[in-house]
Design a protein around this motif. Structure first.
Motif, PDB file in Angstrom:
ATOM      1  N   PRO A 449       0.914  -1.308   0.391  1.00 47.46           N
ATOM      2  CA  PRO A 449      -0.336  -0.155   0.185  1.00 47.46           C
ATOM      3  C   PRO A 449       0.842   1.031  -0.139  1.00 47.46           C
ATOM      4  CG  PRO A 449      -0.772  -1.786   1.593  1.00 47.46           C
ATOM      5  CD  PRO A 449      -0.010  -2.030   0.971  1.00 47.46           C
ATOM      6  N   ALA A 450       2.139   1.295   0.697  1.00 44.81           N
ATOM      7  CA  ALA A 450       2.469   2.313   0.667  1.00 44.81           C
ATOM      8  C   ALA A 450       3.305   2.170  -0.990  1.00 44.81           C
ATOM      9  CB  ALA A 450       3.562   2.566   2.204  1.00 44.81           C
ATOM     10  N   MET A 451       3.848   1.448  -1.555  1.00 47.78           N
ATOM     11  CA  MET A 451       4.567   1.764  -2.576  1.00 47.78           C
ATOM     12  C   MET A 451       3.691   2.393  -3.403  1.00 47.78           C
ATOM     13  SD  MET A 451       7.165   1.390  -2.698  1.00 47.78           S
ATOM     14  CE  MET A 451       8.014   0.208  -4.272  1.00 47.78           C
ATOM     15  N   ALA A 452       2.008   1.644  -3.300  1.00 44.13           N
ATOM     16  CA  ALA A 452       1.311   2.411  -4.657  1.00 44.13           C
ATOM     17  C   ALA A 452       0.390   3.640  -4.322  1.00 44.13           C
ATOM     18  CB  ALA A 452      -0.466   1.242  -4.362  1.00 44.13           C
ATOM     19  N   ALA A 453       0.851   4.559  -3.367  1.00 39.55           N
ATOM     20  CA  ALA A 453       0.440   5.406  -2.443  1.00 39.55           C
ATOM     21  C   ALA A 453       1.574   5.892  -3.511  1.00 39.55           C
ATOM     22  CB  ALA A 453       0.557   6.437  -0.952  1.00 39.55           C
ATOM     23  N   ALA A 454       2.918   5.762  -3.162  1.00 33.64           N
ATOM     24  CA  ALA A 454       4.143   6.418  -3.884  1.00 33.64           C
ATOM     25  C   ALA A 454       4.007   6.739  -4.424  1.00 33.64           C
ATOM     26  CB  ALA A 454       5.546   6.676  -3.234  1.00 33.64           C
ATOM     27  N   ALA A 455       3.219   5.499  -5.814  1.00 34.18           N
ATOM     28  CA  ALA A 455       3.276   6.018  -7.407  1.00 34.18           C
ATOM     29  C   ALA A 455       2.312   6.383  -7.371  1.00 34.18           C
ATOM     30  CB  ALA A 455       3.202   4.264  -7.759  1.00 34.18           C
ATOM     31  N   ALA A 456       1.400   7.034  -6.594  1.00 33.60           N
ATOM     32  CA  ALA A 456       0.010   7.639  -6.965  1.00 33.60           C
ATOM     33  C   ALA A 456       0.720   9.214  -6.969  1.00 33.60           C
ATOM     34  CB  ALA A 456      -1.054   8.036  -6.034  1.00 33.60           C
ATOM     35  N   VAL A 457       1.530   9.207  -5.975  1.00 39.16           N
ATOM     36  CA  VAL A 457       1.773  10.564  -5.685  1.00 39.16           C
ATOM     37  C   VAL A 457       2.957  11.027  -6.841  1.00 39.16           C
ATOM     38  CG1 VAL A 457       1.137  10.923  -3.738  1.00 39.16           C
ATOM     39  CG2 VAL A 457       3.249  10.922  -3.963  1.00 39.16           C
ATOM     40  N   ASN A 458       3.940  10.475  -7.273  1.00 34.91           N
ATOM     41  CA  ASN A 458       4.998  10.484  -8.470  1.00 34.91           C
ATOM     42  C   ASN A 458       5.133  10.294  -9.411  1.00 34.91           C
ATOM     43  OD1 ASN A 458       7.066  11.385  -6.057  1.00 34.91           O
ATOM     44  ND2 ASN A 458       7.152   9.327  -5.479  1.00 34.91           N
ATOM     45  N   GLY A 459       3.574   9.861 -10.493  1.00 30.74           N
ATOM     46  CA  GLY A 459       2.839   9.345 -11.303  1.00 30.74           C
ATOM     47  C   GLY A 459       4.250   8.198 -12.186  1.00 30.74           C
ATOM     48  N   HIS A 460       4.717   8.073 -10.957  1.00 30.07           N
ATOM     49  CA  HIS A 460       5.177   6.686 -11.585  1.00 30.07           C
ATOM     50  C   HIS A 460       5.879   5.374 -10.672  1.00 30.07           C
ATOM     51  CE1 HIS A 460       9.218   8.228 -10.043  1.00 30.07           C
ATOM     52  NE2 HIS A 460       8.870   9.767 -10.622  1.00 30.07           N
ATOM     53  N   LEU A 461       6.438   4.877 -10.403  1.00 31.40           N
ATOM     54  CA  LEU A 461       6.843   3.379  -9.747  1.00 31.40           C
ATOM     55  C   LEU A 461       8.331   3.724  -8.181  1.00 31.40           C
ATOM     56  CD1 LEU A 461       7.294  -0.079 -11.552  1.00 31.40           C
ATOM     57  CD2 LEU A 461       4.684   1.026 -10.624  1.00 31.40           C
ATOM     58  N   SER A 462       7.602   4.017  -7.538  1.00 28.47           N
ATOM     59  CA  SER A 462       9.119   4.598  -6.731  1.00 28.47           C
ATOM     60  C   SER A 462       9.437   3.944  -4.966  1.00 28.47           C
ATOM     61  CB  SER A 462       8.213   6.339  -6.674  1.00 28.47           C
ATOM     62  OG  SER A 462       7.612   6.611  -6.871  1.00 28.47           O
ATOM     63  N   ASP A 463      10.348   4.138  -4.453  1.00 31.24           N
ATOM     64  CA  ASP A 463      10.774   3.721  -3.223  1.00 31.24           C
ATOM     65  C   ASP A 463      10.234   4.813  -2.378  1.00 31.24           C
ATOM     66  OD1 ASP A 463      11.771   2.936  -0.787  1.00 31.24           O
ATOM     67  OD2 ASP A 463      13.544   2.692  -2.178  1.00 31.24           O
ATOM     68  N   HIS A 464       8.767   4.022  -1.876  1.00 33.36           N
ATOM     69  CA  HIS A 464       7.996   5.043  -0.810  1.00 33.36           C
ATOM     70  C   HIS A 464       8.528   5.187  -0.251  1.00 33.36           C
ATOM     71  CE1 HIS A 464       7.093   2.407   3.018  1.00 33.36           C
ATOM     72  NE2 HIS A 464       7.442   1.160   2.172  1.00 33.36           N
ATOM     73  N   ARG A 465      10.093   4.747   0.525  1.00 31.48           N
ATOM     74  CA  ARG A 465      11.499   5.011   0.828  1.00 31.48           C
ATOM     75  C   ARG A 465      11.409   6.760   1.458  1.00 31.48           C
ATOM     76  NH1 ARG A 465      14.731  -0.329   1.793  1.00 31.48           N
ATOM     77  NH2 ARG A 465      14.709   0.391  -0.491  1.00 31.48           N
ATOM     78  N   GLU A 466      11.660   7.137   0.274  1.00 32.76           N
ATOM     79  CA  GLU A 466      12.184   8.180  -0.031  1.00 32.76           C
ATOM     80  C   GLU A 466      11.380   9.718   0.512  1.00 32.76           C
ATOM     81  OE1 GLU A 466      13.845   7.964  -3.956  1.00 32.76           O
ATOM     82  OE2 GLU A 466      14.598   6.167  -3.824  1.00 32.76           O
ATOM     83  N   LEU A 467       9.674   9.378   0.424  1.00 32.98           N
ATOM     84  CA  LEU A 467       9.313  10.275   1.075  1.00 32.98           C
ATOM     85  C   LEU A 467       9.078   9.609   2.124  1.00 32.98           C
ATOM     86  CD1 LEU A 467       6.272   9.726  -1.905  1.00 32.98           C
ATOM     87  CD2 LEU A 467       7.850  10.713  -2.012  1.00 32.98           C
ATOM     88  N   LEU A 468       9.061   9.014   3.052  1.00 31.64           N
ATOM     89  CA  LEU A 468       8.823   9.164   4.032  1.00 31.64           C
ATOM     90  C   LEU A 468       9.725  10.370   5.298  1.00 31.64           C
ATOM     91  CD1 LEU A 468       9.560   5.459   5.008  1.00 31.64           C
ATOM     92  CD2 LEU A 468       6.668   6.557   5.262  1.00 31.64           C
TER      93      LEU A 468
END
Ligand code: SF4
Lengths: 468, 201
Positions: A449-468
């Motif tokens: 879920p955190a990775m999916a949310a990160a993809a939503a805000v970045n618009g591409h697949l992303s490592d959510h840990r970079e958004l923490l």
């Protein structure tokens, strides 16, 4: 001393009603959950043969696969869906079975509501006409996904004809790194053993990383056991399990609770119990995972890139890699973080529980969904939705531009109109990335879920840990 | 349930590995409340273009294979969901037997409950049968469940294993529920004992 037994052996042996000469067993089934997609023909079969339901109180009916996730006060537009959902209710009434209405706050995905209601308990056997019934194994409940003929068999006889499964243990040593969750673990295990790695087996998950998981995490892990080809998944019941179960509406109370808990404590595998197959994985080395292809085993850490089939020796494998890359519209060597998404789906029986929504909301908080991306959050049940709203998570999602929906299977299976258009790409917290699973021509990347949310805000697949 | 005794027919080659149940019958066709009529949507995405016209290259659209009664398939056939619509769709199309290196567990159970025979053979043997299947209508396979053997077009005999109980049920078209109901008293006794030992269950 008696032969040491596994958790699976103990539950299995305590449910065998009869053994035939050839070893085929008649296994008692304590509970069955029934939904609208795989039951109509079973009830029809009962009617045709003039049979009744053996133990009505051991069934629980709820619509989930095909229900709208939009305004529930409106009639269901699709006629076939409406007929199927109405028929579930008619069958519940005709056979006198417990039924949860579409508009009941307890309505939700079969594998979310079973545990939520305390219908799922340690040491029981359970069946449901849905392969992800393995989810309930998180409680040390032996739970099988079955077909419609078997649904009918359970209704009529409260049993299943089965041959014993093999014992397999997946031990996850050490602790998961921060930001790495049960979904990553589930995907990493499938990547390691393959989609047929557990065929014929019941997988027991063990080790410190598994013990450390919450019940939500254990459910996510057991949920995807079926993607590893196994018949069921199990985690030994412990304090975490008892704390979750205690006080649930259908859980035992008072003296019965004491008696049940004492019994549940005897269930974990005995020291020295042997397994037909053993796999050990180190938790510390796991990174957030995403699938790139069209099978759950086509999975890589987010830091990876799309594989190059030219190095593959086996002809069949090579063709399947090439076909997956083509279907997914990717190119060999492309960095996974370069893959742009059109839709984001946070939901399904894998990841739609309160903890899942909390981790996704933590990423969404104060950010916005990228331009051109449609992101939806579909809670697993009315109760999850209610709790999330109490915690203000709905507001976090809505402010960030996510679509906050009513509970159901939704875009996991794309039957209810929530779906991908041909060529569209999703970041999804569900469990299957098969061709066409989320709509014909749709392309699915599975993740937490955190990775999916990160993809939503970045618009591409992303490592959510970079958004923490 | 329909009996399965023997079958002589055209075998279609389907070498793809990990053929999942979404591929066999996509979820949007699961809104039916009947077991029949799913054959027209069998392998829907592989078989039809977006406008509904047939893809001429798809194996079951080729004239030689439109009447196929057997599928020779890749490893781990039928993985994915528990939908019994998958065997229903295959049977409705006319396929009563699938030969592959391995099958997913739930699909395996579902198939046999609908009178469909699944035969698991080593990859090398499946490869040989795949070659036969490639030859189309001139190369029929014959499958004899009683004798547990397949006869190739050149006369070579291939033996196969099958669970004896499954074989018995398939040969006689037995209904599992009727069989289990003969053990009604045993189930009753089990329930009584359970009520005392684990009243919460
Ligand atoms: S959410 Fe998806 S996998 Fe889970 S029960 Fe629903 S359709 Fe099946």
């Amino acid at each position: 001393m008696a032969q040491p037994k596994t958790l699976f052996d103990k539950i299995w042996e305590s449910h065998v009603v009869d053994v035939q000469e050839d070893g085929t067993c008649l296994l008692y089934i304590d509970r069955q959950i029934i939904h609208e997609i795989t039951s109509a023909q079973a009830f029809e079969g009962l009617r045709e043969a003039g049979r009744t339901v053996r133990r009505p109180e051991a069934q629980l009916l709820v619509p989930d696969h095909n229900v709208p996730t939009t305004d529930r006060s409106l009639p269901i537009e699709n006629e076939e869906s409406r007929i199927q959902i109405d028929l579930l209710k008619e069958n519940a009434e005709a056979f006198g079975l417990p039924y949860i209405e579409l508009n009941d706050i307890r309505q939700g995905i079969v594998h979310v509501i079973g545990p939520e209601q305390g219908f799922t308990l340690p040491g029981l056997t359970m069946a449901c006409g849905d392969s992800h019934t393995s989810t309930h194994g998180a409680f040390g409940c032996l739970a099988f996904g079955i077909g419609t003929s078997e649904v009918e068999h359970v209704l009529a006889t409260q049993s299943l004809i089965q041959r014993p499964a093999k014992n397999m243990r997946v031990t996850v040593d050490g602790a998961l790194p921060p930001g790495v969750v049960a979904k990553d673990l589930a995907l990493a295990i499938i990547g390691a053993i393959g989609t047929a790695g557990g065929t014929g087996c019941v997988i027991e998950y063990a080790g410190k990383a598994v013990e450390d998981l919450s019940m939500e995490g254990r459910m996510t892990l057991c949920n995807m056991t079926i993607e590893g080809g196994a018949r069921a998944g199990l985690v030994a019941p412990d304090r975490t399990t008892f704390d979750y179960v205690k006080g649930r509406p259908m859980a035992p109370k008072g003296a019965a609770w004491e008696q049940a808990e004492a019994y549940w404590r005897t269930l974990p595998s005995d020291p020295g119990a042997t397994y037909d197959k053993e796999v050990t994985i180190s938790a510390a080395s796991i990174e957030p995972q995403v699938t790139w292809g069209t099978s759950p085993e086509m999975v890589l850490p987010i830091s990876g890139s799309v594989p190059d089939p030219s190095g593959e020796q086996d002809g069949n494998r090579k063709r399947s890699l090439e076909r997956a890359i083509e279907y997914m519209g990717l190119s060999a060597g492309q960095a996974l973080t370069d893959i742009r998404v059109d839709k984001v789906f946070i939901g399904s029986c894998t990841n739609s529980r309160i903890e899942d929504l909390r981790t996704a909301a933590a990423v969404a908080r104060g950010r916005s969904v990228a331009d051109g991306v449609h992101a939806m959050v579909v809670p697993g049940s009315g109760l999850v939705k209610h709790q999330a709203e109490e915690e203000g998570l709905d507001a976090v999602f809505k402010e960030a531009g996510f679509d906050w929906r009513e509970p159901g299977c939704s875009m996991c299976i794309a039957m209810n109109g929530d779906m991908l258009q041909p060529g569209e790409r999703s970041a999804s917290t569900s469990n299957r990335n098969f061709e066409g699973r989320q709509g014909p021509g749709g392309r699915t990347h599975l993740m937490s879920p955190a990775m999916a949310a990160a993809a939503a805000v970045n618009g591409h697949l992303s490592d959510h840990r970079e958004l923490l | 349930m329909d009996k399965f005794t023997s079958l002589q027919g055209i075998a279609a080659p389907f070498p793809m590995v990990n053929v999942d149940t979404d591929r066999i019958i996509p979820a949007r066709f699961l809104k039916t409340i009947k077991k029949t009529g799913l054959g027209k949507n069998l392998f829907n995405e592989l078989r039809y273009n977006e406008d509904g016209s047939e893809k001429p290259d798809f194996i079951l659209n080729k004239p030689a294979y439109r009447e196929a009664g057997i599928l020779v398939a890749g490893d781990n056939f039928g993985c994915g969901s528990s939908r019994e619509h998958a065997p229903w769709a295959l049977i409705d199309f006319g396929i009563r037997c699938v030969i592959a290196p391995s099958f997913a567990d739930i699909f395996n159970n579902n198939a046999s409950k609908n009178g469909m025979l699944l035969i698991a053979l080593p990859q090398e043997t499946v490869d040989k049968l795949m070659e036969d299947a490639e030859k189309g209508g001139n190369a029929r396979l014959s499958v004899d469940l009683e004798k547990q053997r397949i006869v190739r077009p050149d006369g070579e005999v291939i033996d196969f294993d099958i669970d004896p109980f499954k074989k018995h049920c398939l040969l006689n078209g037995l209904d599992d529920i009727a069989l289990t109901l003969q053990k009604d008293d045993k189930i009753g006794a089990f329930e009584d004992a359970r009520k005392t030992a684990q009243p919460w269950a």
